[in-house]
Design a protein around this motif. Structure first.
Motif, PDB file in Angstrom:
ATOM      1  N   GLN A 166       0.824  -1.211   0.000  1.00 59.86           N
ATOM      2  CA  GLN A 166       0.000   0.000   0.000  1.00 59.86           C
ATOM      3  C   GLN A 166       0.859   1.263   0.000  1.00 59.86           C
ATOM      4  N   GLY A 167       0.339   2.299  -0.636  1.00 59.53           N
ATOM      5  CA  GLY A 167       0.996   3.596  -0.597  1.00 59.53           C
ATOM      6  C   GLY A 167       2.174   3.701  -1.539  1.00 59.53           C
ATOM      7  N   CYS A 168       2.950   4.766  -1.368  1.00 60.48           N
ATOM      8  CA  CYS A 168       4.069   5.096  -2.256  1.00 60.48           C
ATOM      9  C   CYS A 168       5.379   4.925  -1.501  1.00 60.48           C
ATOM     10  N   LEU A 169       5.985   3.756  -1.648  1.00 56.25           N
ATOM     11  CA  LEU A 169       7.254   3.457  -0.998  1.00 56.25           C
ATOM     12  C   LEU A 169       8.409   3.859  -1.897  1.00 56.25           C
ATOM     13  N   ARG A 170       9.422   4.471  -1.309  1.00 52.69           N
ATOM     14  CA  ARG A 170      10.651   4.767  -2.031  1.00 52.69           C
ATOM     15  C   ARG A 170      11.815   4.669  -1.057  1.00 52.69           C
ATOM     16  N   ALA A 171      13.018   4.575  -1.590  1.00 43.70           N
ATOM     17  CA  ALA A 171      14.179   4.298  -0.752  1.00 43.70           C
ATOM     18  C   ALA A 171      14.458   5.425   0.232  1.00 43.70           C
ATOM     19  N   ASN A 172      14.294   6.654  -0.212  1.00 41.45           N
ATOM     20  CA  ASN A 172      14.606   7.805   0.633  1.00 41.45           C
ATOM     21  C   ASN A 172      13.585   8.912   0.383  1.00 41.45           C
ATOM     22  N   THR A 173      13.426   9.786   1.358  1.00 40.03           N
ATOM     23  CA  THR A 173      12.543  10.948   1.252  1.00 40.03           C
ATOM     24  C   THR A 173      11.141  10.545   0.802  1.00 40.03           C
ATOM     25  N   VAL A 174      10.517   9.683   1.600  1.00 41.73           N
ATOM     26  CA  VAL A 174       9.153   9.241   1.303  1.00 41.73           C
ATOM     27  C   VAL A 174       8.218  10.455   1.251  1.00 41.73           C
ATOM     28  N   GLU A 175       7.320  10.452   0.274  1.00 41.58           N
ATOM     29  CA  GLU A 175       6.375  11.561   0.097  1.00 41.58           C
ATOM     30  C   GLU A 175       5.131  11.308   0.956  1.00 41.58           C
ATOM     31  N   TYR A 176       5.292  11.491   2.266  1.00 39.45           N
ATOM     32  CA  TYR A 176       4.193  11.210   3.196  1.00 39.45           C
ATOM     33  C   TYR A 176       3.002  12.114   2.901  1.00 39.45           C
ATOM     34  N   GLY A 177       1.816  11.500   2.908  1.00 44.48           N
ATOM     35  CA  GLY A 177       0.594  12.252   2.687  1.00 44.48           C
ATOM     36  C   GLY A 177       0.242  12.465   1.234  1.00 44.48           C
ATOM     37  N   ILE A 178       1.107  11.992   0.307  1.00 46.04           N
ATOM     38  CA  ILE A 178       0.824  12.212  -1.112  1.00 46.04           C
ATOM     39  C   ILE A 178      -0.399  11.423  -1.552  1.00 46.04           C
ATOM     40  N   THR A 179      -0.674  10.287  -0.883  1.00 47.37           N
ATOM     41  CA  THR A 179      -1.917   9.536  -1.068  1.00 47.37           C
ATOM     42  C   THR A 179      -2.453   9.174   0.316  1.00 47.37           C
ATOM     43  N   SER A 180      -3.692   8.745   0.373  1.00 47.82           N
ATOM     44  CA  SER A 180      -4.303   8.429   1.670  1.00 47.82           C
ATOM     45  C   SER A 180      -3.649   7.229   2.338  1.00 47.82           C
ATOM     46  N   ASP A 181      -2.928   6.399   1.577  1.00 49.07           N
ATOM     47  CA  ASP A 181      -2.291   5.205   2.126  1.00 49.07           C
ATOM     48  C   ASP A 181      -0.799   5.393   2.361  1.00 49.07           C
ATOM     49  N   THR A 182      -0.293   6.593   2.175  1.00 49.25           N
ATOM     50  CA  THR A 182       1.143   6.845   2.366  1.00 49.25           C
ATOM     51  C   THR A 182       1.312   7.570   3.690  1.00 49.25           C
ATOM     52  N   GLY A 183       1.401   6.762   4.756  1.00 47.77           N
ATOM     53  CA  GLY A 183       1.439   7.357   6.086  1.00 47.77           C
ATOM     54  C   GLY A 183       2.256   6.549   7.066  1.00 47.77           C
ATOM     55  N   GLY A 184       1.666   6.345   8.255  1.00 48.29           N
ATOM     56  CA  GLY A 184       2.395   5.811   9.393  1.00 48.29           C
ATOM     57  C   GLY A 184       3.002   4.440   9.187  1.00 48.29           C
ATOM     58  N   HIS A 185       2.318   3.551   8.443  1.00 50.20           N
ATOM     59  CA  HIS A 185       2.873   2.203   8.316  1.00 50.20           C
ATOM     60  C   HIS A 185       4.161   2.213   7.516  1.00 50.20           C
ATOM     61  N   ILE A 186       4.295   3.156   6.574  1.00 49.61           N
ATOM     62  CA  ILE A 186       5.537   3.259   5.803  1.00 49.61           C
ATOM     63  C   ILE A 186       6.649   3.825   6.685  1.00 49.61           C
TER      64      ILE A 186
END
Length: 687
Positions: free
Chosen positions: A9-29
């Protein structure tokens, strides 16, 4: 050790995660990336893979179709393609799980080495992990992060079919995972308990960590001031701060309404909401855009302009300075979520020295109780939320105490400690020996925890050293704590995993499983207790007794009702009398001068010890028990060989029928060792 994490879920990346860019890109990442960073520093870990899904992301400049990225020297991020190329939110991912399972199995088959463990994050990842287990025989562990049944209970089902599917996946994860990781007692004992496949013996609490230093040492930088002060007419007022994605569950609208409806708060403080990043509302996912519009409408409705800051953009590195900016203004951090599975932002605020007001639903129960740095309130009570914030802001002396408490306690939430316990559990799953059968000649030591085994560091060290030299003594625990709370305390104290745990004052029994790591609940004992236990009637009856206050829902069990009594010992007698008058039968146990437990008739630690003795076929003279308080009295009275440690409560010393017990001269763990040396030495008092 080679660990593979799956997080779809969400937008995972190696560095500088874009938190909040989608509703699933949050605390679990954030949780996953910080866990991986701490794991990589452990020499036992050789390699880590993070497996996620590849997709097109027109909303970002980052290439989320890139097959591989390097996270650190030991860790790679692997993206697997599925049938649909576009980004999908969690409700739509189910269409891709077969493709992702096939892709993962192919990836593992090509690799020169297979992972030792797969760690699934969210239940859709557990479906894929189960497929890899079936194909390659690799065990998997599971972290839910949040649960569908909790969302269902709080009315968050915008798509009932999607929620039903999620719950089905969660049931499958609980049934098939070798171990389930929880972040709090609330999650382990309440949130999971509604599932058919709930198995408390396979759930372990391993508290997440935070980078305490980043928040503890943060200063209110000029960038933070420039980001927020431009919104505010009086920027030096105290600050009510919230940091959360603008999803409905986070209840930011409820906070705006609580603030807008309180003349006191509007006069005394500013409101700051940091709700992810955005360029235009039209660029956000529908749920995020809808919730932001609702916030803007509420700001207009209450005419909060000049009193509220809601920046469009911020960097991840700005967050510590934002906490510090609020702290320097004597502010408060608020998490008003309808349900919060854990609550990392509460720990960040604690480390920064910012008192908190948080929802009483979920992980905040554990955090605020442990840190003693704020208040809990129902997120559905708008007036109550405002009043709780007003109380924290109004008393400056109390504000300072809460600030100091949070700073101290946050140090215990450490990622390296988390990784150490996490790796130890994985290693045990892989290699722990099965418990040997209990010999008919064995000695069984049944010991209380609080005030007996723990409470003195020297005593813990002495007991651990003694236990290491006496492998022939089988250790069991008998405690008023819950199963998960007991295990947590024992593991932190370094006490060897016991063969059996009697928990919740004898109302639950757990036996070490054949894997040497998890536990099996004694369902026969539970069935016996259920036969005559009118729980609802007894609860209603006890509630009629003046001076009795129910403990939190977390302390209530299926076969245990728990209360606070102040310091009035006569209340226990009053409860017994009232139950008798109503024709209700139950055991009433008073301990430590203020705790009252009501259990099925005849149930106590002593009755549970008898159950163990029968199970292991041991004669009474081979069972030794040790305790310090009133809830230990029955097991001490009923056992031929009993140890009362020197620091025992006065109520226990005065209890009738304990003249045969060995009264140790030493307290805590040293007293237990002294008593064991006495009994193992055929009655020779230890020098």
């Amino acid at each position: 050790m080679y660990i593979m994490h799956i997080a779809l879920q969400g937008c995972l990346r190696a560095n500088t995660v874009e938190y909040g860019i989608t509703s699933d890109t949050g605390g679990h990442i954030q949780y996953l990336m910080q866990l991986v960073s701490a794991s990589a520093s452990d020499p036992r870990v050789e390699r880590i893979d993070i497996v996620t899904r590849a997709f097109d992301a027109p909303f970002s400049a980052h290439d989320y179709r890139r097959a591989e990225e390097t996270v650190n020297a030991k860790t790679r991020l692997i993206r697997l393609a599925s049938g649909k190329p576009e980004y999908l939110d969690k409700e739509a991912l189910h269409t891709e799980l077969d493709d992702l399972t096939a892709a993962l199995n192919a990836y593992i088959a090509r690799a020169p080495r297979r992972p030792d463990f797969i760690h699934a994050h969210y239940a859709d990842a557990a479906e894929v992990a189960a497929g890899a287990k079936a194909c390659h025989g690799i065990p998997f562990v599971f972290t839910a992060h949040s649960l569908g049944r909790v969302k269902q209970a709080h009315g968050g089902a915008s798509d009932p079919a999607a929620l039903a599917r999620r719950i089905e996946y969660e049931e499958g994860a609980l049934a098939r995972a070798a171990l389930v990781f929880a972040s709090s007692r609330d999650e382990a004992e309440l949130q999971y308990a509604d599932y058919e496949n709930y198995d408390p013996g396979r759930i372990r609490i391993v508290r997440p960590g935070i980078d305490s230093a980043a928040f503890r040492d943060a200063r209110p930088a000029d960038d933070a001031h420039a980001l927020l002060a431009r919104f505010l007419t009086e920027p030096d007022k105290p600050v009510i701060l919230a940091i959360a994605r603008p999803v409905a569950r986070k209840n930011l609208l409820g906070l705006v309404r609580a603030y807008g409806q309180s003349p006191t708060l509007r006069e005394r403080a500013n409101l700051v909401i940091v709700a992810g990043t955005r360029q235009r509302l039209a660029d956000l996912e529908p749920e995020l855009a809808e919730n932001m519009r609702a916030l803007f409408e509420a700001i207009d409705e209450y005419d909060l302009h000049g009193r509220i800051a809601y920046p469009k953009q911020h960097r991840a590195e700005d967050i510590p300075a934002i906490y510090a900016w609020a702290r320097e203004r004597g502010g408060v951090f608020v998490n008003p979520a309808l349900n919060e599975p854990f609550g990392l932002t509460l720990l960040e605020a604690a480390a920064a020295g910012l008192p908190v007001v948080a929802t009483d639903s979920g992980g905040p129960n554990d955090i605020v109780s442990y840190c003693d740095n704020g208040e809990l309130v129902s997120p559905h009570d708008t007036d109550g939320l405002a009043t709780a914030i007003e109380r924290v802001l109004a008393d400056r002396r109390r504000w300072g105490r809460l600030s100091r408490n949070g700073r101290r306690a946050a140090l215990d939430y450490d990622w390296h400690e988390h990784a150490h316990r996490y790796h130890a559990l994985l290693a045990d799953l892989d290699a722990a020996p099965a418990p040997a059968p209990v010999s008919p000649r064995a000695r069984l030591l049944v010991c209380d925890i609080d005030g007996t085994l723990v409470g003195c560091r020297t005593g813990v060290r002495r007991f651990n050293a003694w236990q290491a030299e006496n492998d022939d003594v089988v250790l069991a625990i008998a405690t008023g704590r819950s199963f998960h709370s007991a295990l947590d305390v024992l593991e932190q104290a370094g006490i060897r995993r016991p063969r059996c745990l009697i928990t919740s004052v004898g109302s639950e029994i757990y036996h070490l499983a054949d894997d040497g790591t998890t536990y099996r609940r004694d369902h026969g004992w539970s069935h016996r207790l259920a036969a005559n236990w009118p729980r609802a009637d007894i609860a209603a009856c006890v509630a009629d007794v003046p001076g009795v206050l129910a403990q939190s829902p977390l302390e209530q069990r299926r076969f245990k009702l728990s209360y606070l009594t102040g310091d009035d010992p006569a209340i226990a007698t009053a409860v017994r009398r009232h139950l008798r008058c109503e024709g209700l039968k139950a055991s009433v146990i008073h301990s430590h001068g203020c705790y009252l437990d009501v259990l099925p008739q005849g149930v106590s630690k002593g009755a549970a010890v008898a159950r163990l003795r029968d199970r292991y076929g041991l004669p009474p003279e081979q069972v030794i028990v040790a305790g310090d308080s009133g809830n230990d009295a029955e097991m001490l009275r009923l056992s031929q060989q009993s140890i009362i440690v020197a620091n025992a409560e006065a109520e226990l010393i005065a209890y009738p029928g304990l003249t045969h017990a060995y009264r140790a001269r030493a307290g805590h763990g040293r007293g237990v060792v002294e008593g064991m040396q006495y009994f193992l030495g055929a009655g020779v008092r230890a020098s």
